[in-house]
Design a protein around this motif. Structure first.
Motif, PDB file in Angstrom:
ATOM      1  N   LYS A 143       0.829  -1.209   0.000  1.00  0.00           N
ATOM      2  CA  LYS A 143       0.000   0.000   0.000  1.00  0.00           C
ATOM      3  C   LYS A 143       0.864   1.259   0.000  1.00  0.00           C
ATOM      4  N   TYR A 144       1.676   1.400  -1.059  1.00  0.00           N
ATOM      5  CA  TYR A 144       2.539   2.578  -1.193  1.00  0.00           C
ATOM      6  C   TYR A 144       2.455   3.097  -2.616  1.00  0.00           C
ATOM      7  N   ASP A 145       2.755   4.388  -2.771  1.00  0.00           N
ATOM      8  CA  ASP A 145       2.759   4.969  -4.110  1.00  0.00           C
ATOM      9  C   ASP A 145       3.960   4.486  -4.916  1.00  0.00           C
ATOM     10  N   GLN A 146       5.110   4.442  -4.284  1.00  0.00           N
ATOM     11  CA  GLN A 146       6.320   3.963  -4.928  1.00  0.00           C
ATOM     12  C   GLN A 146       7.130   3.136  -3.930  1.00  0.00           C
ATOM     13  N   VAL A 147       7.738   2.094  -4.448  1.00  0.00           N
ATOM     14  CA  VAL A 147       8.566   1.218  -3.622  1.00  0.00           C
ATOM     15  C   VAL A 147       9.906   1.004  -4.347  1.00  0.00           C
ATOM     16  N   LEU A 148      10.978   1.235  -3.602  1.00  0.00           N
ATOM     17  CA  LEU A 148      12.312   0.911  -4.107  1.00  0.00           C
ATOM     18  C   LEU A 148      12.726  -0.396  -3.465  1.00  0.00           C
ATOM     19  N   TYR A 149      12.841  -1.436  -4.295  1.00  0.00           N
ATOM     20  CA  TYR A 149      13.220  -2.743  -3.777  1.00  0.00           C
ATOM     21  C   TYR A 149      14.736  -2.927  -3.901  1.00  0.00           C
ATOM     22  N   LEU A 150      15.372  -3.456  -2.802  1.00  0.00           N
ATOM     23  CA  LEU A 150      16.798  -3.760  -2.776  1.00  0.00           C
ATOM     24  C   LEU A 150      17.002  -5.184  -2.262  1.00  0.00           C
ATOM     25  N   ASP A 151      17.798  -5.974  -2.959  1.00  0.00           N
ATOM     26  CA  ASP A 151      18.136  -7.321  -2.476  1.00  0.00           C
ATOM     27  C   ASP A 151      18.923  -7.230  -1.166  1.00  0.00           C
ATOM     28  N   GLY A 152      18.870  -8.310  -0.375  1.00  0.00           N
ATOM     29  CA  GLY A 152      19.567  -8.339   0.909  1.00  0.00           C
ATOM     30  C   GLY A 152      21.074  -8.357   0.790  1.00  0.00           C
ATOM     31  N   ASP A 153      21.614  -8.608  -0.402  1.00  0.00           N
ATOM     32  CA  ASP A 153      23.060  -8.608  -0.594  1.00  0.00           C
ATOM     33  C   ASP A 153      23.545  -7.344  -1.303  1.00  0.00           C
ATOM     34  N   THR A 154      22.761  -6.257  -1.174  1.00  0.00           N
ATOM     35  CA  THR A 154      23.175  -4.963  -1.714  1.00  0.00           C
ATOM     36  C   THR A 154      23.656  -4.072  -0.574  1.00  0.00           C
ATOM     37  N   LEU A 155      24.416  -3.039  -0.944  1.00  0.00           N
ATOM     38  CA  LEU A 155      24.899  -2.070   0.036  1.00  0.00           C
ATOM     39  C   LEU A 155      24.858  -0.672  -0.585  1.00  0.00           C
ATOM     40  N   PRO A 156      23.906   0.200  -0.184  1.00  0.00           N
ATOM     41  CA  PRO A 156      23.913   1.591  -0.646  1.00  0.00           C
ATOM     42  C   PRO A 156      25.152   2.312  -0.109  1.00  0.00           C
ATOM     43  N   LEU A 157      25.796   3.096  -0.964  1.00  0.00           N
ATOM     44  CA  LEU A 157      27.016   3.789  -0.573  1.00  0.00           C
ATOM     45  C   LEU A 157      26.772   5.243  -0.186  1.00  0.00           C
ATOM     46  N   SER A 158      25.658   5.816  -0.618  1.00  0.00           N
ATOM     47  CA  SER A 158      25.348   7.209  -0.278  1.00  0.00           C
ATOM     48  C   SER A 158      23.844   7.392  -0.255  1.00  0.00           C
ATOM     49  N   SER A 159      23.423   8.539   0.264  1.00  0.00           N
ATOM     50  CA  SER A 159      21.987   8.842   0.342  1.00  0.00           C
ATOM     51  C   SER A 159      21.408   9.173  -1.029  1.00  0.00           C
ATOM     52  N   ASP A 160      22.272   9.269  -2.053  1.00  0.00           N
ATOM     53  CA  ASP A 160      21.778   9.577  -3.391  1.00  0.00           C
ATOM     54  C   ASP A 160      20.841   8.501  -3.917  1.00  0.00           C
ATOM     55  N   VAL A 161      20.893   7.308  -3.337  1.00  0.00           N
ATOM     56  CA  VAL A 161      20.031   6.235  -3.811  1.00  0.00           C
ATOM     57  C   VAL A 161      18.559   6.599  -3.623  1.00  0.00           C
ATOM     58  N   PHE A 162      18.254   7.460  -2.636  1.00  0.00           N
ATOM     59  CA  PHE A 162      16.862   7.865  -2.401  1.00  0.00           C
ATOM     60  C   PHE A 162      16.389   8.885  -3.427  1.00  0.00           C
ATOM     61  N   ASP A 163      17.308   9.475  -4.201  1.00  0.00           N
ATOM     62  CA  ASP A 163      16.916  10.455  -5.214  1.00  0.00           C
ATOM     63  C   ASP A 163      16.091   9.836  -6.331  1.00  0.00           C
ATOM     64  N   LEU A 164      16.134   8.507  -6.431  1.00  0.00           N
ATOM     65  CA  LEU A 164      15.339   7.846  -7.476  1.00  0.00           C
ATOM     66  C   LEU A 164      13.854   8.165  -7.345  1.00  0.00           C
ATOM     67  N   PHE A 165      13.377   8.358  -6.113  1.00  0.00           N
ATOM     68  CA  PHE A 165      11.957   8.661  -5.924  1.00  0.00           C
ATOM     69  C   PHE A 165      11.582   9.977  -6.612  1.00  0.00           C
ATOM     70  N   GLU A 166      12.505  10.915  -6.689  1.00  0.00           N
ATOM     71  CA  GLU A 166      12.243  12.206  -7.302  1.00  0.00           C
ATOM     72  C   GLU A 166      12.607  12.234  -8.786  1.00  0.00           C
ATOM     73  N   GLN A 167      13.635  11.506  -9.158  1.00  0.00           N
ATOM     74  CA  GLN A 167      14.149  11.583 -10.523  1.00  0.00           C
ATOM     75  C   GLN A 167      13.383  10.698 -11.504  1.00  0.00           C
ATOM     76  N   VAL A 168      12.794   9.602 -11.035  1.00  0.00           N
ATOM     77  CA  VAL A 168      12.138   8.641 -11.919  1.00  0.00           C
ATOM     78  C   VAL A 168      10.669   8.494 -11.513  1.00  0.00           C
ATOM     79  N   GLU A 169       9.808   8.703 -12.480  1.00  0.00           N
ATOM     80  CA  GLU A 169       8.376   8.524 -12.248  1.00  0.00           C
ATOM     81  C   GLU A 169       7.920   7.246 -12.949  1.00  0.00           C
ATOM     82  N   VAL A 170       7.397   6.288 -12.196  1.00  0.00           N
ATOM     83  CA  VAL A 170       6.965   5.018 -12.768  1.00  0.00           C
ATOM     84  C   VAL A 170       5.453   4.881 -12.643  1.00  0.00           C
TER      85      VAL A 170
END
Length: 444
Positions: free
Chosen positions: A103-130
């Motif tokens: 029940k969300y407008d947008q969901v960013l899915y990440l596998d359990g074996d990933t590692l975000p390196l910076s907060s820029d990964v959250f910019d996808l919510f603003e930069q990409v409209e799906v």
């Protein structure tokens, strides 16, 4: 930014627990004051029967919400396709289809074996409209015309969720897991005419949002160095993980993952509870897991029992075998070595039979046979010592000379007396003496 957003991950195996701990901790540190929820989808049997109370308690602190999910049944052909990947444990990943039920407008899915390196990964919510019929993902390094399902940006929708689940039941995944079936559903490159009723679309994300490790290819190493400051997230693909047998060094991204994992242990005071969490308490768990992984390879054949090992050792001592190896030999190797030993023993026996000393002198029977042959052919016996034959000839020559001297003396006397012709005997002797071959020249 969308009004209602979330970052979600999936836990379907206890082996991924260190990865899910580290990912949740890293997301909490990077999101800051952003209004983003962090979700964990966990399989029901794992949550109810396997995870300890301490593990569940830590997961509740790291994730805003824990969603218990049931698997989605696919076709039987999926198991055959998973054998090609040699990853049978990925059968549960088809549950990613339930992301469209959230029940969300947008969901960013990440596998359990990933590692975000910076907060820029959250910019996808603003930069990409799906839209509901779209999914955003980075190209897969193994086949760039397909997207890697380890990082996905999607817009949940109940109708789309139902269509996707039905598609999974009716179609076999090309790789047996979630990545194949999602590409077949959303990616026009994989459309073979069975999904025309769905307005599928893949939005291509830059590779820096899902840099898979290890990466292979001509440009992999230089490009990783060139784009290092721009990489937003790394993804440890394959069977090896930073917490389990990752073959890297202290300067790569596995070292970065290890630092985050140690910070998580320290901040949550988990050093004394690591044993209960089925994790190893050490200053460098990644190094120790790597050493443990490299110790002994998996045995193809089961190990010997104590009695079998003792009997095998005794047999080797009896046949003067080479010392026992660390790993047991196969049946074919044992039979081959046994035949080799038997052949060597047979060769030794034959050499002993043939190894008789050569005789310098003939045997008694041989001497008698040789003497008899010589007598038959009126030959002189072979003399063992050289020189005796020459001596005998010299003696015969001396006797002959003495006879000649006597005859000469007699002839001279007869001649002087004038009786040479009246004595036929002496005359005859004189005639014969003229034909005697002299060994030595006559004295002048």
């Amino acid at each position: 930014m969308a009004r209602n957003t979330a970052v979600a991950t999936l836990l379907y195996s206890e082996d991924y627990l260190p990865g899910v701990f580290t990912l949740g901790y890293q997301l909490q540190r990077l999101k800051g004051d952003r209004n983003i929820e962090i979700l964990l989808l966990v399989s029901r049997d794992l949550y109810q029967d396997t995870l300890s109370e301490l593990s569940i308690d830590v997961l509740r602190k790291l994730y805003t919400q824990i969603v218990v999910v049931d698997p989605i049944e696919g076709t039987a052909q999926n198991n055959e396709n998973l054998k090609l990947l040699k990853r049978p444990e990925l059968y549960f990943t088809l549950v990613k289809a339930r992301l469209w039920e959230l029940k969300y407008d947008q969901v960013l899915y990440l596998d359990g074996d990933t590692l975000p390196l910076s907060s820029d990964v959250f910019d996808l919510f603003e930069q990409v409209e799906v839209q509901h019929s779209e999914v955003a993902g980075a190209p897969d390094v193994g086949w760039p015309d397909m997207f890697n399902s380890g990082v996905l940006l999607l817009a949940p929708n109940v109708e789309m969720a139902l269509r996707l689940k039905q598609f999974i039941k009716d179609n076999a995944s090309l790789d047996g897991a979630d990545q194949g079936i999602l590409n077949q559903f959303f990616n026009a490159n994989c459309d073979k005419g069975s999904t025309k009723h769905v307005e599928q679309r893949w939005i291509r994300l830059p590779f820096i949002y899902n840099v898979t490790m290890p990466s292979y290819g001509y440009e992999s190493s230089p490009a990783t160095t060139y784009f290092k400051q721009q990489i937003k997230l790394v993804h440890f693909i394959g069977e090896s993980k930073p917490w389990r047998g990752w073959r890297g060094n202290e300067t790569d991204y596995s070292s970065h993952w290890n630092e985050v994992f140690l910070d998580f242990q320290s901040e949550y005071g988990l050093s004394q509870y690591l044993e209960k969490l089925n994790l190893e308490s050490s200053p460098s768990p990644w190094k120790e897991s790597l050493e443990e992984y490299q110790q002994e390879p998996e045995r193809v054949f089961p190990p010997f029992t104590q009695e079998q090992a003792e009997a095998k050792q005794l047999l080797r001592q009896q046949i003067n075998h080479r010392p026992e190896r660390v790993f047991p030999r196969t049946v074919e190797e044992e039979q081959k070595e046994r035949r080799t030993v038997e052949q060597e023993m047979q060769q030794k026996v034959q050499l002993k039979k043939q190894d008789k000393p050569e005789r310098v002198f003939p045997t008694k029977d041989e001497e008698e046979a040789e003497e008899l042959a010589r007598r038959n052919f009126k030959q002189k016996p072979e003399r063992i010592f050289p020189g005796s034959e020459d001596k005998k000839e010299e003696e015969e020559d001396e006797q002959e000379e003495e006879i000649l001297e006597v005859l000469e003396d007699s002839n001279s006397v007869e001649i002087k007396q004038g009786n040479a012709r009246s004595s036929p005997m002496l005359g005859e002797t004189h005639r014969r003496s003229s034909y005697v071959e002299r060994v030595f020249p006559e004295d002048t």
